[in-house]
Design an enzyme around this catalytic site. Structure first.
Site, mmCIF file in Angstrom:
data_model
loop_
_atom_site.group_PDB
_atom_site.id
_atom_site.type_symbol
_atom_site.label_atom_id
_atom_site.label_comp_id
_atom_site.label_asym_id
_atom_site.label_seq_id
_atom_site.Cartn_x
_atom_site.Cartn_y
_atom_site.Cartn_z
ATOM 1 N N HIS A 37 0.694 -1.239 0.000
ATOM 2 C CA HIS A 37 0.176 0.116 -0.149
ATOM 3 C C HIS A 37 0.891 1.185 -0.111
ATOM 4 O O HIS A 37 1.760 1.351 0.735
ATOM 5 C CB HIS A 37 -0.902 -0.057 1.287
ATOM 6 C CG HIS A 37 -1.803 1.208 1.352
ATOM 7 N ND1 HIS A 37 -1.605 1.884 2.696
ATOM 8 C CD2 HIS A 37 -2.651 1.835 0.546
ATOM 9 C CE1 HIS A 37 -2.302 3.209 2.467
ATOM 10 N NE2 HIS A 37 -3.035 2.883 1.296
ATOM 11 N N HIS A 80 1.221 12.165 -1.421
ATOM 12 C CA HIS A 80 0.365 11.321 -0.447
ATOM 13 C C HIS A 80 -0.651 12.443 -0.023
ATOM 14 O O HIS A 80 -0.519 13.384 0.598
ATOM 15 C CB HIS A 80 1.173 11.126 0.749
ATOM 16 C CG HIS A 80 0.486 10.027 1.514
ATOM 17 N ND1 HIS A 80 0.933 9.546 2.767
ATOM 18 C CD2 HIS A 80 -0.827 9.670 1.651
ATOM 19 C CE1 HIS A 80 -0.048 8.850 3.265
ATOM 20 N NE2 HIS A 80 -1.177 8.807 2.548
#
Length: 284
Positions: A37, A80
């Site tokens: 992930h 992110h």
């Protein structure tokens, strides 16, 4: 800890087809992959999700890499949530690392799952794949495939199409046919779990996704809830990534849907028992 003694997929010295002859005749849709992930976000602060570089993740045995992309001044960056929060550089840099590894490991089938929340033109992604040489490896589906219509790993290797590329949203297969819609082929469990028991295997995405017709992606990442924001739980990674914790949620999925997930998506992939579970879940 590198778990090298139990790694199922490392290097050309081992058997073909991701390190195991037994996988050669298995359809892609009949294999369970441990997935990384946010594979591009490497470090130890709360916005990171992995300790090892992408190359190191692949060396460990990861064959399913998930990564976030965002638009930064017209360029595709590995960011992110936002590029202000964390920017790990351009997509081309990330893809080049994958390409270099695939060049050196010719018997490996790798999957990329890219996010595209900003709706960047898929042709820009195509340019990035082309410039890094990864486009030479991509799988081009001739049609939308049912579960049992996926090729075997051996077929993918023989055809030289050993990179499968999925995108969550804003793809356009009429323009770039190898960047495939994730939710045409996968359903996912809920994301952002804060209960260490991982008590659910419900379908979160896509709406009305049918686990009897789609491959399953099990989000097995534990988080803290801080004012409604999911923060990765590094402290308990060893327990979260243990065989007991992973198997418990897998069993929940099997009991609910009658089949194992195809992807077990994890943070801190080098911690815990991920690669032993990859062996076990594939009957190896």
């Amino acid at each position: 800890m590198r778990f090298l003694s139990i790694v199922p997929f490392v290097g050309a010295a081992l058997a073909a087809c991701n390190g195991h002859d037994d996988l050669c005749d298995r359809k892609y849709s009949n294999i369970t992959f441990v997935g990384s992930h946010n594979s591009a976000f490497v470090g130890v602060i709360p916005v990171h999700n992995q300790y090892k570089t992408v190359t190191e993740q692949l060396d460990l045995g990861v064959r399913f890499l998930q990564a976030q992309t965002q638009d930064k001044d017209g360029e595709i960056e590995m960011c992110h949530t936002s590029c202000v929060e964390l920017d790990e550089g351009p997509l081309t840099q990330y893809l080049q690392e994958v390409a270099d590894w695939m060049d050196d490991n010719p018997d490996e089938v790798v999957t990329l799952l890219l996010t595209n929340i900003d709706g960047i033109s898929v042709t820009k992604f195509d340019d990035a794949f082309n410039s890094t040489g990864l486009k030479d490896y991509v799988f081009h589906p001739e049609k939308k495939m049912a579960l049992d219509e996926w090729p075997t790993l051996q077929k993918l290797l023989d055809d030289g199409t050993r990179l499968i590329v999925f995108m969550d949203y804003n793809m356009d297969e009429s323009q770039v046919d190898y960047i495939i819609s994730e939710f045409d082929y996968f359903w996912e469990t809920p994301f952002g779990e804060t209960d260490s028991d991982f008590p659910t295997c419900d379908v979160d995405r896509p709406e009305n996704g049918d686990p009897t017709e789609l491959m399953g992606l099990m989000n097995h990442m534990l988080n803290y809830d801080v004012l409604g924001i999911a923060i990765p739980n590094q402290v308990d990674a060893d327990e979260t990534n243990s065989d007991e914790s992973i198997q418990k949620q897998v069993d929940l999925c099997v009991g609910q849907w009658g089949r194992k997930p195809n992807v077990i998506l994890l943070d801190w992939i080098n911690i815990g028992d991920a690669f032993g579970m990859q062996l076990s879940l594939n009957g190896l």
